[in-house]
Motif scaffolding. Structure first.
Motif, mmCIF file in Angstrom:
data_model
loop_
_atom_site.group_PDB
_atom_site.id
_atom_site.type_symbol
_atom_site.label_atom_id
_atom_site.label_comp_id
_atom_site.label_asym_id
_atom_site.label_seq_id
_atom_site.Cartn_x
_atom_site.Cartn_y
_atom_site.Cartn_z
ATOM 1 N N GLN A 1 -30.108 98.167 -54.725
ATOM 2 C CA GLN A 1 -29.883 99.231 -56.431
ATOM 3 C C GLN A 1 -30.297 100.478 -55.254
ATOM 4 O OE1 GLN A 1 -30.173 97.738 -59.514
ATOM 5 N NE2 GLN A 1 -28.746 96.424 -60.196
ATOM 6 N N THR B 1 -25.174 102.145 -49.475
ATOM 7 C CA THR B 1 -24.865 103.322 -49.188
ATOM 8 C C THR B 1 -23.566 102.517 -51.121
ATOM 9 O OG1 THR B 1 -23.296 101.650 -48.199
ATOM 10 C CG2 THR B 1 -25.168 103.216 -47.383
ATOM 11 N N GLU B 2 -22.463 103.326 -51.045
ATOM 12 C CA GLU B 2 -21.694 102.906 -52.275
ATOM 13 C C GLU B 2 -20.740 102.276 -51.135
ATOM 14 O OE1 GLU B 2 -19.809 103.475 -55.454
ATOM 15 O OE2 GLU B 2 -21.398 104.314 -55.028
ATOM 16 N N GLU B 3 -20.142 102.523 -50.011
ATOM 17 C CA GLU B 3 -19.350 101.272 -49.549
ATOM 18 C C GLU B 3 -19.952 99.427 -49.664
ATOM 19 O OE1 GLU B 3 -17.641 99.895 -45.075
ATOM 20 O OE2 GLU B 3 -18.289 102.215 -45.848
ATOM 21 N N GLU B 4 -21.498 99.529 -49.722
ATOM 22 C CA GLU B 4 -22.307 98.237 -49.745
ATOM 23 C C GLU B 4 -21.707 97.554 -50.734
ATOM 24 O OE1 GLU B 4 -25.334 98.760 -45.917
ATOM 25 O OE2 GLU B 4 -26.091 99.805 -48.091
ATOM 26 N N ARG B 5 -21.966 98.918 -51.646
ATOM 27 C CA ARG B 5 -22.473 98.350 -53.084
ATOM 28 C C ARG B 5 -20.572 97.346 -53.988
ATOM 29 N NH1 ARG B 5 -25.069 102.876 -54.475
ATOM 30 N NH2 ARG B 5 -26.811 102.477 -54.729
ATOM 31 N N LYS B 6 -20.056 98.642 -53.445
ATOM 32 C CA LYS B 6 -18.124 98.040 -53.868
ATOM 33 C C LYS B 6 -17.950 96.998 -52.465
ATOM 34 C CE LYS B 6 -15.869 102.213 -54.298
ATOM 35 N NZ LYS B 6 -14.828 103.484 -53.235
ATOM 36 N N GLU B 7 -18.823 96.423 -51.896
ATOM 37 C CA GLU B 7 -18.611 95.233 -51.552
ATOM 38 C C GLU B 7 -19.159 94.050 -51.629
ATOM 39 O OE1 GLU B 7 -19.536 92.493 -46.422
ATOM 40 O OE2 GLU B 7 -19.989 95.053 -46.653
ATOM 41 N N ARG B 8 -20.512 94.604 -52.030
ATOM 42 C CA ARG B 8 -21.674 93.554 -53.380
ATOM 43 C C ARG B 8 -21.035 93.038 -53.913
ATOM 44 N NH1 ARG B 8 -27.142 95.148 -55.684
ATOM 45 N NH2 ARG B 8 -27.402 92.714 -56.611
ATOM 46 N N GLN C 1 -24.371 98.155 -62.431
ATOM 47 C CA GLN C 1 -25.534 99.363 -61.273
ATOM 48 C C GLN C 1 -25.832 100.051 -62.372
ATOM 49 O OE1 GLN C 1 -25.241 99.399 -58.223
ATOM 50 N NE2 GLN C 1 -23.510 97.755 -58.192
#
Length: 447
Positions: free
Chosen positions: A378, A382-389, A445
């Protein structure tokens, strides 16, 4: 075979055809006509040529007479039931007209050798009928003697040999039944018996092998029957036997001592970092002892080493089905779920293990690690990694179910609109557990 021969018609035009024509007072006169005899010889050579002769009423009379005279063999009760199932589909068809009774004929003008053959065949049929009546009366030894008499009089008919097989099957003499079935098939092949009759003999042979527990030979006999003449009831029997054999083979392979030996071999390979060999040894151990949870736990560990996380999770879930209180398996499940980035599931698995053994160090360490991973993610993703998760979490049916819960949806709104209400709701352990799963999965989040 194809055409009429493939349907078993070839047997009607075999060596016995001339005898049957000679026995019939109406048909016998046609034998003086060279054109008629040429057509009969052509039929014997090629049964499919019947379709070119349908305009000749004499040929049609011969064909109908041969159909009416085609004998029936004795059947066991099981075979009668199978035939009834097959005939249900044909119940709406118009019945065939029964052949008229055969008149007593004068054999004085026939060649003595041919006359003896005709008389022997008639006597053989009478002996068979006698055997059938004795069979129905459960006088099996006398029935066998009658069928032996019929075979001696007419060794070209497989029906009499098949009837002996039926007697042996009913009296549970399965070795003799098998021998008679195979002998009947050989007689049938040598004398152009219908394919259906040969198939029935093979099927009875299969049932005898099944009764003896020899499923391998039973299956082969069923396959031979289907090659002679395909039958739905025989196909069902074949599928049942194949399933029965797989189950028997699996049970026969089980052995706790050999399972332990295979497990120890797997352990040696694992310690030597020979993980593929370890998987093979553990899989063999599982087949030897499929209900031993510890072996499946070891197999899951080896599968993780070769990056087969789905296979590892499958095995560990089976281990937990076998032993729900197996704490080591709960720890392993949590470890696998962390590797699969299913942190919310890993957290739950470690907690379940800790619920069984509150002092378990591995479960405590697992909770610490997965919590650290969630918090680190958290803070540093990165924003992209958060979306992937989050997308990975959304693929979980359990997460989908939580998001469809109206109470949880209200709590999520309250976090933005009414913090006091949200805090009150979080005091409920069920609500709190669901919110924690959403956080652990990356769907929700936190600041």
């Amino acid at each position: 075979g194809g055409g009429l021969g493939g349907m078993g018609m070839g047997g009607l035009f075999g060596p016995e055809m001339m005898t049957k024509i000679a026995l019939d007072p109406k048909l016998r006169g046609y034998m003086n006509d060279p054109d008629f005899m040429a057509k009969i010889q052509k039929l014997q050579a090629d049964p499919n040529s019947l379709t070119t002769m349908l305009g000749d009423p004499r040929i049609m009379e011969v064909f109908q007479a041969l159909l009416g005279a085609n004998g029936m063999e004795m059947k066991t009760p099981d075979e009668v039931k199978d035939d009834l199932k097959t005939k249900e589909a044909e119940a709406t068809k118009e019945p065939e007209p029964e052949p008229e009774p055969m008149e007593e004929e004068d054999l004085s003008e026939i060649d003595p050798e041919e006359r003896k053959k005709i008389e022997d065949k008639k006597a053989a049929i009478q002996a068979k009928e006698k055997g059938n009546n004795l069979y129905k009366s459960k006088k099996f030894d006398e029935a066998l003697a009658a069928y032996d008499e019929a075979i001696a009089l007419d060794p070209t008919s497989m029906t009499f040999v098949s009837n002996k097989a039926a007697v042996y099957f009913t009296s549970k003499k399965y070795d003799e039944c098998i021998e008679s079935c195979l002998a009947a098939v050989e007689v049938g092949k040598s004398n152009y018996a219908p394919f259906e009759d040969r198939a029935k003999a093979y099927t009875r042979c299969a049932k005898a092998y099944q009764k003896k527990g020899d499923l391998a030979n039973a299956i082969e006999m069923c396959k031979s029957a289907q090659l002679e003449s395909f039958d739905k009831a025989t196909q069902r029997l074949l599928k049942t036997m194949e399933l029965e054999k797989r189950q028997k083979d699996s049970l026969d392979y089980q052995d706790d001592e050999k399972a332990e030996e295979a497990k120890q071999i797997g352990n040696t390979h694992f310690r030597n970092k020979e993980y593929v060999k370890a998987v093979g040894a553990y899989e063999d151990a599982v087949k030897r002892a499929p209900k031993t949870a510890a072996i499946r736990n070891n197999l899951a560990a080896a599968l993780c080493k070769i990056m087969d996380f789905n296979g590892a999770k499958r095995e560990i879930e089976v281990a937990l089905d076998l032993d729900p209180k197996y704490v080591k398996a709960w720890t392993r499940k949590g470890d696998i779920e962390m590797l699969m980035k299913e942190n919310h599931k890993a957290l739950e698995s470690y907690k379940k293990g800790l619920g069984i053994d509150p002092t378990n160090a591995a479960c405590k360490e697992g909770i610490k690690k997965v919590t650290a991973m969630i918090n680190y993610g958290q803070a540093n993703m990165t924003e992209e990694e958060r979306k992937e998760r989050a997308a990975h979490g959304m693929a979980d049916p359990e997460i989908q179910s939580i998001l469809q819960d109206p109470i949880i949806n209200q709590v999520l709104r309250d976090f933005n609109e009414n913090q006091s209400a949200a805090n009150q709701a979080m005091r409920d352990p069920i609500v709190r557990a669901k919110i924690e799963k959403l956080i652990a999965s990356g769907i929700l989040q936190t600041a």
